[in-house]
Scaffold this motif. Structure first.
Motif, PDB file in Angstrom:
ATOM      1  N   LEU A   6       0.828  -1.207   0.000  1.00 23.35           N
ATOM      2  CA  LEU A   6       0.000   0.000   0.000  1.00 23.35           C
ATOM      3  C   LEU A   6       0.864   1.260   0.000  1.00 23.35           C
ATOM      4  CD1 LEU A   6      -3.094   0.326   0.210  1.00 23.35           C
ATOM      5  CD2 LEU A   6      -2.818   0.532   2.681  1.00 23.35           C
ATOM      6  N   GLU A   8       3.168   4.177   2.390  1.00 22.11           N
ATOM      7  CA  GLU A   8       2.732   5.052   3.483  1.00 22.11           C
ATOM      8  C   GLU A   8       1.641   6.022   3.042  1.00 22.11           C
ATOM      9  OE1 GLU A   8       5.627   7.682   5.220  1.00 22.11           O
ATOM     10  OE2 GLU A   8       4.211   8.237   6.785  1.00 22.11           O
ATOM     11  N   LEU A  11      -1.589   4.203   2.709  1.00 26.37           N
ATOM     12  CA  LEU A  11      -2.147   3.922   4.038  1.00 26.37           C
ATOM     13  C   LEU A  11      -2.830   5.161   4.609  1.00 26.37           C
ATOM     14  CD1 LEU A  11      -2.473   2.330   6.706  1.00 26.37           C
ATOM     15  CD2 LEU A  11      -0.136   3.017   7.286  1.00 26.37           C
ATOM     16  N   LEU A  12      -2.135   6.291   4.562  1.00 31.14           N
ATOM     17  CA  LEU A  12      -2.698   7.504   5.153  1.00 31.14           C
ATOM     18  C   LEU A  12      -3.957   7.940   4.401  1.00 31.14           C
ATOM     19  CD1 LEU A  12       0.573   9.454   6.006  1.00 31.14           C
ATOM     20  CD2 LEU A  12      -0.997   8.350   7.594  1.00 31.14           C
ATOM     21  N   GLU A  14      -6.073   5.991   2.871  1.00 24.61           N
ATOM     22  CA  GLU A  14      -7.148   5.069   3.259  1.00 24.61           C
ATOM     23  C   GLU A  14      -7.671   5.394   4.656  1.00 24.61           C
ATOM     24  OE1 GLU A  14      -8.953   2.555   1.941  1.00 24.61           O
ATOM     25  OE2 GLU A  14      -8.135   3.211   0.024  1.00 24.61           O
ATOM     26  N   LEU A  15      -6.752   5.725   5.568  1.00 22.39           N
ATOM     27  CA  LEU A  15      -7.180   6.071   6.928  1.00 22.39           C
ATOM     28  C   LEU A  15      -7.992   7.366   6.911  1.00 22.39           C
ATOM     29  CD1 LEU A  15      -3.922   5.225   8.923  1.00 22.39           C
ATOM     30  CD2 LEU A  15      -6.058   3.907   8.922  1.00 22.39           C
ATOM     31  N   ARG A  18     -11.508   6.818   5.639  1.00 16.37           N
ATOM     32  CA  ARG A  18     -12.358   6.199   6.658  1.00 16.37           C
ATOM     33  C   ARG A  18     -12.650   7.141   7.832  1.00 16.37           C
ATOM     34  NH1 ARG A  18      -9.957   1.914   4.177  1.00 16.37           N
ATOM     35  NH2 ARG A  18     -10.855  -0.156   4.425  1.00 16.37           N
ATOM     36  N   LEU A  20     -10.517   8.226   9.993  1.00 18.65           N
ATOM     37  CA  LEU A  20      -9.748   7.847  11.184  1.00 18.65           C
ATOM     38  C   LEU A  20      -8.602   8.811  11.467  1.00 18.65           C
ATOM     39  CD1 LEU A  20      -9.741   3.986  10.613  1.00 18.65           C
ATOM     40  CD2 LEU A  20     -11.025   5.252  12.342  1.00 18.65           C
ATOM     41  N   VAL A  21      -8.171   9.531  10.479  1.00 17.02           N
ATOM     42  CA  VAL A  21      -7.197  10.611  10.681  1.00 17.02           C
ATOM     43  C   VAL A  21      -7.661  11.797   9.853  1.00 17.02           C
ATOM     44  CG1 VAL A  21      -5.289   8.993  11.062  1.00 17.02           C
ATOM     45  CG2 VAL A  21      -5.642   9.959   8.811  1.00 17.02           C
TER      46      VAL A  21
ATOM     47  N   PHE B  92      -2.931  -4.482   6.407  1.00 18.11           N
ATOM     48  CA  PHE B  92      -3.621  -3.194   6.410  1.00 18.11           C
ATOM     49  C   PHE B  92      -4.808  -3.228   7.365  1.00 18.11           C
ATOM     50  CE2 PHE B  92      -7.149  -0.757   4.366  1.00 18.11           C
ATOM     51  CZ  PHE B  92      -6.708   0.494   4.735  1.00 18.11           C
ATOM     52  N   VAL B  96      -5.895  -0.624  10.361  1.00 16.24           N
ATOM     53  CA  VAL B  96      -7.197   0.053  10.430  1.00 16.24           C
ATOM     54  C   VAL B  96      -7.843  -0.202  11.799  1.00 16.24           C
ATOM     55  CG1 VAL B  96      -9.560   0.070   9.514  1.00 16.24           C
ATOM     56  CG2 VAL B  96      -7.603   0.087   7.953  1.00 16.24           C
ATOM     57  N   TYR B  99      -6.288   2.070  14.388  1.00 12.31           N
ATOM     58  CA  TYR B  99      -6.775   3.460  14.320  1.00 12.31           C
ATOM     59  C   TYR B  99      -8.242   3.542  14.758  1.00 12.31           C
ATOM     60  CZ  TYR B  99      -2.558   5.549  12.422  1.00 12.31           C
ATOM     61  OH  TYR B  99      -1.272   6.027  12.289  1.00 12.31           O
ATOM     62  N   ALA B 103      -9.743   5.881  17.643  1.00 13.65           N
ATOM     63  CA  ALA B 103     -10.934   6.722  17.444  1.00 13.65           C
ATOM     64  C   ALA B 103     -11.964   6.483  18.553  1.00 13.65           C
ATOM     65  CB  ALA B 103     -11.550   6.456  16.075  1.00 13.65           C
ATOM     66  N   PRO B 108      -9.966  13.361  17.668  1.00 11.10           N
ATOM     67  CA  PRO B 108      -9.427  13.158  16.316  1.00 11.10           C
ATOM     68  C   PRO B 108      -7.911  13.095  16.244  1.00 11.10           C
ATOM     69  CG  PRO B 108     -10.240  15.399  16.576  1.00 11.10           C
ATOM     70  CD  PRO B 108     -10.643  14.653  17.821  1.00 11.10           C
ATOM     71  N   VAL B 109      -7.424  12.273  15.324  1.00 10.00           N
ATOM     72  CA  VAL B 109      -5.985  12.215  15.016  1.00 10.00           C
ATOM     73  C   VAL B 109      -5.702  13.301  13.980  1.00 10.00           C
ATOM     74  CG1 VAL B 109      -4.115  10.832  14.053  1.00 10.00           C
ATOM     75  CG2 VAL B 109      -5.848   9.758  15.510  1.00 10.00           C
ATOM     76  N   ARG B 110      -4.873  14.274  14.358  1.00 12.26           N
ATOM     77  CA  ARG B 110      -4.662  15.452  13.515  1.00 12.26           C
ATOM     78  C   ARG B 110      -3.268  15.480  12.898  1.00 12.26           C
ATOM     79  NH1 ARG B 110      -7.112  20.129  14.614  1.00 12.26           N
ATOM     80  NH2 ARG B 110      -5.832  20.799  12.866  1.00 12.26           N
ATOM     81  N   THR B 114       3.688   7.560   9.859  1.00 13.94           N
ATOM     82  CA  THR B 114       3.755   6.106   9.877  1.00 13.94           C
ATOM     83  C   THR B 114       5.087   5.722   9.256  1.00 13.94           C
ATOM     84  OG1 THR B 114       2.707   5.864   7.723  1.00 13.94           O
ATOM     85  CG2 THR B 114       1.262   5.794   9.635  1.00 13.94           C
TER      86      THR B 114
END
Lengths: 274, 274
Positions: A6, A8, A11-12, A14-15, A18, A20-21, B92, B96, B99, B103, B108-110, B114
Motif C-alpha cells: 500500500l 505510506e 495507508l494515510l 485510506e485512513l 475512513r 480515522l485521521v 492493512f 485500520v 486506528y 478513534a 481526532p488524530v490530527r 507512519t
C-alpha cells in the motif's frame, strides 16, 4: 493487503477516507492561535544506522527534521517533546550525546518519554508558532519557484555511507511565509515535492534543473534522493532566494535541463510522510 | 554505566541536571494559555504483546494512557498526533483496527507519522486545555487522599495474560482540577504514586489499604502492579470521590491495613515516566 504494497501515502489516504485521521497530508498540524505541531519518528535500520552517524548527529537530526516541517509552515519552534526507545544495555554516555545533539538545534526539551526498546527509535514532537501558514495549495501561474539552499548533499553523503546534518531554515521559512503561495520542505526529492505543489495547487510546475544549486560533491542524480530539508516555495516574491522554476497553467511537473526535457528519479517508499 | 543500571527516572534526572531536558518529572508539559501536551510510547515486547491484546485495544490503550496524563493535569483532550512503526508485512486491516481503537477514545488524530519498523511501536502525543493544573507539589496536612475508581484490574488481568482497557477519567480530572492540591494518575502503583505526592509536596501520606476499592478479581497485591490509570488526588474537597487516606505532617508513605502497618510492592523499572 500488506502495508508494503500500500505504501505510506496509500495507508494515510485510506485512513483519512475512513475518517480515522484528519489532514495528514500536511507535514504540520495547525491548531488555531498560530500553534503548529509536527511529529516525526526515526527508526534504527530504517532511517539511520548508528555506524553511519553519531548519537549526537542522530539527536540533532531528529530535532532538525521536525524544525524543517515547522519551517515549511512558517512557524518558529518553541519546544520539543522527545520519546526515546533504546535497549537497556545502551551506554548512558551515548544517550547524553544524543540529547546534546538535540540541544544543539537550540530549542528546549519540555517533555516526552524514555523506554526500553529492542531497537533505537526516536519520536520528536515540535511545537511552534506561525503568523501565516502558506500551505501547499495556493500556487498560481506566474509564481516563481524558489529554493533556500543547495540540494543533493544528503544523496551524495549517502553514497559514501554518511549522513549530513540537515540545515535549519527557520528564519527562511518565516521570511517566505509572509507572501509565499505554497511552501514545503524538500524531503522526497525536489521533483516529487514540486509535484505535491502542482497537484495540490492545480497548476503545472516547470523545474529548470540547471538552475538548481548543487551541494559540493552532488550531481543532478542526487536530487532524487531527497532529505535535503531546504525549503521550496511558489511565490510572487522570491525574497532573494534562488529561482529554479515557475508555475504555469496546467498540471504535473516538467523537468528541463538546458532547456531540454529531463528526468530525475523520485524517492518514495513506505517510509515517511511526504 | 548502562541505562538498565540507571533506570528511567535516574536517566531523566541526570539529563535534567545537565540542562538537556526541562520539567520532565511531570507527565504533561504546560505551554501557557492552558495548553497541555503529553507524549507516551508503547513498544511491542516491552509494554504489550500482540498475543495478549488486539490491535483495536492497543490503539485505544495508546490514546487512553495519554488522556490519563492529560486528566492528571485537569486538561480536556483536543487532538492527537500518532506515530506508528510497523513491519511492512503487517496487514492493512490490523492497522485500520488500531486506528479504530484510537478513534474509540473520542478525539481526532490530527497528525503524525507512519513508518516501517522491525517491531511495532506507537508514540502518541495528546494536546489538551486546562483551566487550572494542580500539579503534584501542593498537598498539605489535612488534605484527603481520594481515588476516582477501583484499582487492581490491570494487575489481575496481567496474571491471566490479558490487558484491560484503561478508564477515561477526563471529566473526573476536570472536577478534581478545580480545587485539588495535588493530582496525578496511578501508573506506578498507588503506594509509589502516593510517594510522588509526598515527596514533591513535603508531607506524609497515610494510605488505608482497606479503604481502596478493588476491581473484580483483584487482590491487594495487584495494587503494586500499577497501570490502573485512575486519578489520585490530595484535596481539601473530596468532590464525591472515595477517600483512601490523608496527608499529615512529615514525609514518606505510611500503609495501613485494618489500622496495622502493611506493605505493597511498587513497580518501577526502566520502562516509563512516573
Amino acid at each position: 493487503v500488506r502495508l508494503s504494497e500500500l505504501g505510506e501515502l496509500g495507508l494515510l489516504a485510506e485512513l483519512e477516507r475512513r475518517g480515522l485521521v484528519e489532514g495528514i497530508e500536511h507535514d504540520a498540524a495547525a491548531f488555531g492561535d498560530g500553534l503548529v505541531v509536527t511529529q516525526d519518528s526515526l527508526v534504527e535500520g530504517v532511517h539511520f544506522r548508528l555506524d553511519w552517524l553519531s548519537w549526537r548527529d542522530l539527536g540533532f537530526r531528529a530535532a532538525a527534521v521536525n524544525f524543517s516541517d515547522l519551517a515549511a509552515s512558517a512557524a518558529r519552534p518553541e519546544a520539543l517533546l522527545v520519546s526515546l526507545g533504546v535497549p537497556g544495555a545502551s551506554a548512558f554516555d551515548d544517550v547524553v550525546e544524543l540529547y546534546e545533539g538535540i540541544a544543539e538545534a537550540g530549542v528546549p526539551v519540555r517533555g516526552g518519554d524514555t523506554t526500553e526498546s529492542p531497537f533505537v527509535f526516536l519520536t520528536v514532537t515540535a511545537l511552534g508558532r506561525a503568523e501565516r501558514i502558506p500551505g501547499r495549495a495556493g500556487a498560481v501561474p506566474g509564481d516563481a519557484l524558489v529554493v533556500t539552499g543547495p540540494l543533493g548533499a544528503a544523496g551524495a553523503a549517502f553514497r559514501e555511507h554518511r549522513y549530513v546534518r540537515p540545515p535549519l531554515r527557520v528564519e527562511e521559512g518565516l521570511r517566505l511565509g509572509r507572501r509565499a503561495h505554497a511552501l514545503l520542505d524538500i524531503s522526497d526529492g525536489v521533483a516529487v515535492d514540486a509535484a505535491h505543489i502542482a497537484r495540490r495547487s492545480g497548476c503545472r510546475v516547470v523545474l529548470e534543473l540547471d538552475r538548481i544549486p548543487l551541494a559540493a560533491g552532488a550531481t543532478v542524480e542526487d536530487l532524487g534522493f531527497g532529505e535535503d530539508f531546504e525549503l521550496l516555495a511558489a511565490t510572487p516574491e522570491p525574497e532573494g532566494f534562488r529561482i529554479i522554476g515557475r508555475c504555469v497553467a496546467g498540471e504535473g511537473v516538467e523537468l528541463l535541463l538546458d532547456g531540454q526535457p529531463a528526468e530525475v528519479g523520485g524517492w518514495s517508499h513506505f517510509r515517511r510522510g511526504s
